[in-house]
Motif scaffolding. Structure first.
Motif, mmCIF file in Angstrom:
data_model
loop_
_atom_site.group_PDB
_atom_site.id
_atom_site.type_symbol
_atom_site.label_atom_id
_atom_site.label_comp_id
_atom_site.label_asym_id
_atom_site.label_seq_id
_atom_site.Cartn_x
_atom_site.Cartn_y
_atom_site.Cartn_z
ATOM 1 N N PRO A 723 1.029 -1.444 0.250
ATOM 2 C CA PRO A 723 0.380 0.001 0.382
ATOM 3 C C PRO A 723 0.729 1.411 -0.067
ATOM 4 O O PRO A 723 1.597 0.748 0.647
ATOM 5 C CB PRO A 723 -0.688 -0.066 1.390
ATOM 6 N N ASP A 724 0.550 2.066 -0.575
ATOM 7 C CA ASP A 724 1.220 3.621 -0.580
ATOM 8 C C ASP A 724 1.213 4.093 0.521
ATOM 9 O O ASP A 724 2.950 4.313 1.198
ATOM 10 C CB ASP A 724 -0.081 4.637 -0.755
ATOM 11 N N HIS A 725 1.326 3.800 1.887
ATOM 12 C CA HIS A 725 1.875 4.296 2.780
ATOM 13 C C HIS A 725 2.812 3.600 3.611
ATOM 14 O O HIS A 725 3.160 4.123 4.488
ATOM 15 C CB HIS A 725 0.222 4.488 4.400
ATOM 16 N N GLU A 726 2.783 2.248 2.673
ATOM 17 C CA GLU A 726 4.114 2.009 3.545
ATOM 18 C C GLU A 726 5.611 1.622 2.631
ATOM 19 O O GLU A 726 6.238 1.008 2.883
ATOM 20 C CB GLU A 726 3.533 -0.235 3.539
ATOM 21 N N CYS A 756 18.060 16.134 12.317
ATOM 22 C CA CYS A 756 17.832 14.698 12.917
ATOM 23 C C CYS A 756 15.514 15.573 12.418
ATOM 24 O O CYS A 756 15.443 16.632 12.614
ATOM 25 C CB CYS A 756 17.589 15.182 14.265
ATOM 26 N N GLY A 757 14.898 14.902 12.623
ATOM 27 C CA GLY A 757 13.416 15.045 11.679
ATOM 28 C C GLY A 757 12.440 13.674 13.202
ATOM 29 O O GLY A 757 12.604 13.145 13.828
ATOM 30 N N SER A 758 11.191 14.283 12.677
ATOM 31 C CA SER A 758 9.918 13.823 13.455
ATOM 32 C C SER A 758 10.019 12.597 13.006
ATOM 33 O O SER A 758 8.872 11.798 13.425
ATOM 34 C CB SER A 758 8.458 14.471 13.358
ATOM 35 N N TRP A 759 10.590 11.744 11.905
ATOM 36 C CA TRP A 759 9.729 10.674 11.394
ATOM 37 C C TRP A 759 10.192 8.934 12.208
ATOM 38 O O TRP A 759 10.053 8.198 12.305
ATOM 39 C CB TRP A 759 11.041 10.723 10.310
ATOM 40 N N ASP A 760 11.023 9.962 13.321
ATOM 41 C CA ASP A 760 11.617 8.338 13.972
ATOM 42 C C ASP A 760 11.566 9.144 15.539
ATOM 43 O O ASP A 760 12.124 8.885 16.364
ATOM 44 C CB ASP A 760 12.979 7.610 13.695
ATOM 45 N N GLY A 761 10.875 10.015 16.066
ATOM 46 C CA GLY A 761 10.762 10.396 17.044
ATOM 47 C C GLY A 761 12.029 11.347 17.496
ATOM 48 O O GLY A 761 12.164 11.489 18.903
ATOM 49 N N TRP A 762 12.787 12.044 16.345
ATOM 50 C CA TRP A 762 13.766 13.076 16.842
ATOM 51 C C TRP A 762 14.977 11.687 17.994
ATOM 52 O O TRP A 762 15.574 12.426 18.192
ATOM 53 C CB TRP A 762 13.264 14.753 17.449
ATOM 54 N N ARG A 784 7.610 6.956 4.578
ATOM 55 C CA ARG A 784 7.000 7.044 4.026
ATOM 56 C C ARG A 784 5.584 8.116 4.032
ATOM 57 O O ARG A 784 6.690 9.220 4.666
ATOM 58 C CB ARG A 784 6.003 5.727 4.763
ATOM 59 N N ALA A 785 4.876 8.020 3.161
ATOM 60 C CA ALA A 785 3.917 9.463 3.039
ATOM 61 C C ALA A 785 3.574 9.900 4.412
ATOM 62 O O ALA A 785 3.194 9.134 5.041
ATOM 63 C CB ALA A 785 2.929 8.922 2.060
ATOM 64 N N GLY A 786 3.481 11.055 4.006
ATOM 65 C CA GLY A 786 3.594 11.687 5.501
ATOM 66 C C GLY A 786 3.733 13.192 5.761
ATOM 67 O O GLY A 786 4.723 13.407 4.484
ATOM 68 N N ARG A 787 3.283 13.726 6.639
ATOM 69 C CA ARG A 787 4.031 15.212 6.616
ATOM 70 C C ARG A 787 5.112 15.422 7.896
ATOM 71 O O ARG A 787 4.725 14.317 9.238
ATOM 72 C CB ARG A 787 2.936 16.414 7.199
ATOM 73 N N TYR A 788 5.899 15.604 7.954
ATOM 74 C CA TYR A 788 7.591 16.211 8.621
ATOM 75 C C TYR A 788 7.844 16.937 9.013
ATOM 76 O O TYR A 788 7.522 18.034 8.169
ATOM 77 C CB TYR A 788 8.165 14.961 8.925
ATOM 78 N N LEU A 823 8.413 19.114 6.042
ATOM 79 C CA LEU A 823 8.515 18.216 4.572
ATOM 80 C C LEU A 823 7.318 16.972 4.492
ATOM 81 O O LEU A 823 6.863 16.553 5.358
ATOM 82 C CB LEU A 823 10.024 17.291 4.985
ATOM 83 N N THR A 824 6.280 17.719 3.188
ATOM 84 C CA THR A 824 5.776 16.055 2.725
ATOM 85 C C THR A 824 5.959 15.317 1.903
ATOM 86 O O THR A 824 6.318 16.131 0.608
ATOM 87 C CB THR A 824 4.129 16.939 2.350
ATOM 88 N N VAL A 825 5.938 14.413 2.282
ATOM 89 C CA VAL A 825 6.020 13.004 1.177
ATOM 90 C C VAL A 825 5.034 12.300 0.414
ATOM 91 O O VAL A 825 4.262 12.110 1.830
ATOM 92 C CB VAL A 825 6.921 12.308 2.067
ATOM 93 N N ALA A 826 4.629 12.595 -0.184
ATOM 94 C CA ALA A 826 3.520 11.967 -1.721
ATOM 95 C C ALA A 826 3.703 11.034 -1.991
ATOM 96 O O ALA A 826 4.658 10.537 -2.587
ATOM 97 C CB ALA A 826 2.588 12.967 -1.417
#
Length: 860
Positions: A723-726, A756-762, A784-788, A823-826
């Motif tokens: 799926p897209d989100h994975e 360093c970013g929110s994608w892995d909890g900083w 993965r798709a989402g906002r960071y 950053l937004t990933v789509a």
């Protein structure tokens, strides 16, 4: 032969898939141009027999069929040259946006490696009243005379030629026929002028081609640059001999693949080519008509009255120029162009939609299956150099410098950055809405306590009621408010570049504006625009919000939707509110600077349309200048963040940056249609690799997945059931060059930089290494798709870590009000276009069947 047909069909499908719709879409990207060049080069090798050496004798007939097919394709697969017909051009004869657009477009297409010729009238005098205005650019008389017959009259026109910025310019001179742009003529005189230009344009192409076939130079002995010294003030870099040699390089390209006509003045050109006036010489040429403005008053309608249809004069079938269903007899050159051209185009997508629904000619417009539209753009490098030239001339090096210069020169006041300055540069006509500006002056002065200032730079025609009424108002306001309003309806305005940079806002209340270039002339200087939502302005001027959260990163101006004074004044008041908030106004200026439409994008799109019309491969052979400009444009976000002007000629920008740097990827996620760079005899096609996607200025990175009809993926790098989100998307984060002015970040000998970013909890830090431009740093993270949100971390021995935001990238606030980069990933999926899967299967089958030498040449 049957097998050869299968192989050839598969090869064509594969080429189309690799180009990813470049033949039918509105634009052809540099990636498509590169693929086209590869395919065309491969076809040439096959045509030359290089790919058939050592093939088994049993395949001799197949060799012959494929080789013949490749030869046919290679010979007709690209544009040989393009010729433009235009009534106005650049600095020589521009009256409105048409001349600017054609000038910029021809230069841009020429930079892609296509020989471009422009043919235009040489008017008796230019807009400043000078009679020999071409000489300073070494556009000189060739000694040749073009002769045409129109009705009973034989007309002779002198042919002048020159080379300006890589484009061959040919001008036709006859002072009686072309006294000035758009002169006031009666019906017979107007029709005669259009017929003379239409025939002379085509005759010029024929005459020059005939001379080239005889081995003659364009300039006859005793004429041209070799016969005289270069004129004083000449800016051309070539020597006289070099100019002749450069012009001679166009030899063999005079019979164009495409002719591009512009507006009603050139409307008879395609008709004379198609209706037998030049035999079959132009049978292999495609004609594209650009509708710059199709308002009924700009169709070029001629009302002959009792003189009848004037067929004896224009010598064309009556129905090509006259609609028999209209109640009034009208000779319409725009109708003629649309009926006899292969297709038409215009200067914005919104205006194309308007024309197809509301134009009186929409029943003809709708007959074209693929009318093309693309917004106008400008040569950012050239315009930036014009802005930089204000430095040595006036001591102007910034917006504030330019504003103070204008305040001193036009109002006699001291420098005061707190006073809002509005500017208008253009023709004083009803279309440009100057009456709205004049009517808004006093309400805005009252609103600002008399602090607002207005510069209205443009001449008014004192022979028409609108121009006279505006002139009276301009004089009245300038006398009543000498420190607030400058306007002179009789003066040719010469400080347009300073106004672009120095004004706080540009005013564009155009009643209709098909495309518009003026807004980009202000955008390139970072100046926001207040505009009516119409045509191309609707597409390019975006309402700015000073209070948006996260901060507005796209708004570049202020718009109004009802063409009324109250709505216009309300838009100006919103602009003033943003002006009172320095941080918001600075963001709006940054957005304006980032929203300029580059000439390279515009010219590549138009080049793609010409290729689509010809069913040609969009092969791009960029000139050195084009490659340099593309590199500078790609590097602009990073260099500007470092306080460096990307178009400063003293700065060296590597051409290897790549067209995708700093831009949102377009269908760049997977290798196209499973194609491979090279394959051995028994090797299987390797899986496609995900290309890192670099987020654009908006902070968005998009991966496009191509799915075949059987559910597999073209290239097979991802399990189609995922799926897209994975889906893990490789995102390339690039950050700016060293230098304190904009807090740009880069490692030095004593420090390192990580992200360093929110994608892995900083929790984790990814080190950044040397980026695509010297002085930049970059890292690839798989998301993965989402906002960071993320920050850059500078680690220096002996000092605490510093967490910083890159100002050149998108910025947002977190829940605690802390500023981070965003950053937004789509992920987007699209179905394979018809034939993509079949092409891959047919090619693999052909390879397995023993014709690998041919197909390897096509695929390599």
């Amino acid at each position: 032969p049957a097998v050869a047909a299968v192989v050839c069909r598969a090869a064509l499908w594969h080429a189309a898939a690799a180009l990813d719709g470049g033949w039918v879409d509105d634009s052809v990207g540099p990636r498509n141009g590169s693929a086209s060049a590869v395919v065309l080069a491969a076809l040439a090798r096959v045509a030359a027999g290089e790919a058939t050496d050592g093939a088994p004798a049993s395949l001799a007939s197949l060799d012959a069929a494929v080789t013949a097919f490749a030869r046919l394709m290679a010979n007709g697969a690209s544009l040989s040259s393009v010729a433009f017909a235009t009534p106005e051009l650049g600095k020589f004869s521009t009256v409105g946006g048409l001349g600017v657009m054609v000038d910029e477009l021809t230069i841009g297409v020429g930079r892609l490696g296509v020989p471009v010729t422009v043919i235009s009238p040489f008017y008796d005098r230019d807009k400043k009243g000078r009679p020999d205005y071409l000489r300073q650019d070494r556009i000189l008389f060739t000694g040749r005379v073009v002769t045409v017959r129109v009705g009973p009259r034989v007309v002779r026109l002198g042919l002048h030629a020159g080379l300006v910025r890589g484009v061959r310019l040919l001008f036709l001179h006859n002072a009686d026929v072309f006294p000035s742009p758009y002169p006031n003529l009666d019906a017979e005189g107007q029709t005669a002028q259009l017929a003379i230009f239409g025939k002379a344009f085509l005759q010029t192409l024929c005459d020059v081609a005939a001379a080239e076939s005889r081995g003659e130079q364009l300039f006859l002995p005793g004429y041209g640059p070799l016969a005289e010294d270069a004129p004083a003030g000449c800016s051309a870099p070539l020597s006289n001999a070099g100019l002749v040699e450069a012009l001679q390089a166009f030899s063999g390209h005079t019979r164009p693949s495409c002719v591009v006509t512009n507006d009603w003045f050139t409307g008879l050109v395609p008709a004379y080519a198609r209706k037998g006036h030049f035999g079959r010489w132009f049978d292999g040429t495609d004609f594209l008509h650009i509708c710059h403005n199709l308002d009924p008053s700009y169709e070029g309608r001629i009302y002959p009255g009792e003189k009848g249809s004037l067929e004896w004069l224009h010598e064309l079938p009556r129905e090509t120029l006259i609609d028999p269903t209209w109640s009034t007899l009208v000779v319409n050159p725009t109708r003629c162009a649309l009926l006899t051209s292969d297709s038409w185009s215009t200067v914005s997508r919104s205006y194309r939609a308007d024309l197809l629904t509301a134009s009186p000619l929409n029943h003809i417009l709708r007959t074209a299956p693929h009318p093309f539209a693309h917004p106008n753009g400008i040569d950012i490098g050239h315009r930036t150099r014009q802005l930089r030239a204000l430095g040595p001339k006036h001591g102007i090096r910034s917006h504030a410098d330019a504003k103070f210069f204008l305040q001193r020169k036009y109002f006699g006041t001291g420098a005061d950055d707190s006073r809002p300055l509005f500017g208008f540069v253009g023709r004083v006509t009803a279309q440009k809405g100057v009456h709205l500006i004049l009517a808004a002056v006093e309400p805005i002065l009252a609103h600002t306590g008399g602090r607002a200032q207005f510069i209205i730079g443009g001449m008014a025609s004192l022979t028409d009621a609108y121009g006279q009424a505006c002139a009276d108002q301009m004089y009245r306001l300038a006398r009543a408010y000498p420190h607030n309003v400058w306007a002179d309806p009789t003066a040719f305005f010469t400080d347009g570049v300073a106004v672009n940079l120095g004004c706080d806002f540009c005013l564009m209340p155009s009643m209709f504006e098909p495309g518009g270039i003026v807004q980009h002339e202000f955008f390139v200087a970072g100046t926001p625009v207040v505009a009516f939502k119409t045509g191309g302005l609707k597409d390019s001027v975006i309402e700015f919000s000073a209070t948006a959260s996260p901060p507005d990163t796209t708004g570049n101006g202020f718009t109004f939707e009802r063409y009324e004074l109250d709505d216009f004044v309300a838009a100006i008041r919103r602009a003033l509110a943003a002006f009172q908030d320095p941080a918001a106004y600075a963001r709006c200026r940054r957005n304006a600077l980032g929203s300029v439409m580059p000439l390279s994008t515009v010219s590549t799109a138009w080049f793609g349309e010409l290729c689509r019309m010809r069913r040609s491969l969009p092969v791009i052979h960029p000139t050195a200048e084009a490659a340099d400009q593309e590199a500078r444009q790609a590097a602009a976000p990073v260099l500007r963040a470092a306080g460096v002007d990307p178009f400063d000629d003293a700065i060296s920008v590597p051409a290897a940056i790549g067209a995708g740097f700093g831009a949102v990827a377009d269908d760049a996620g997977l290798s196209r249609a499973g194609s491979t760079a090279s394959m051995g005899e028994d090797a299987e096609a390797p899986p496609a690799k995900l290309a890192p996607v670099t987020p654009g200025a908006s902070g968005t990175a998009e991966l496009v997945i191509v799915e075949a009809r059987d559910g597999t993926l073209a290239g097979g790098a991802i399990d189609p059931s995922t799926p897209d989100h994975e889906v893990l998307v490789p995102v390339r984060i690039v950050s700016g060059a060293p230098g304190a002015p904009a807090n740009a970040i880069a490692p030095n000998k004593a420090s390192t930089v990580s992200v360093c970013g929110s994608w892995d909890g900083w929790s984790a830090r990814t080190p950044l290494s040397a980026g695509p431009v010297p002085g930049t740093v970059a890292a690839t993270v798989h998301l993965r798709a989402g906002r960071y949100q993320y920050k850059l971390v500078i680690s220096t021995p002996g000092a605490p870590d510093s967490w910083v935001v890159d100002p050149a990238c998108a910025i947002a606030l977190d829940g605690a009000g802390i500023e981070n980069n965003s950053l937004t990933v789509a992920v987007r999926r699209r179905a394979a276009r018809q034939g993509e899967a079949e092409a891959s299967a047919a090619i693999m089958q052909a390879l397995a069947g023993g014709v690998a030498p041919h197909m390897r040449a096509l695929l390599a």
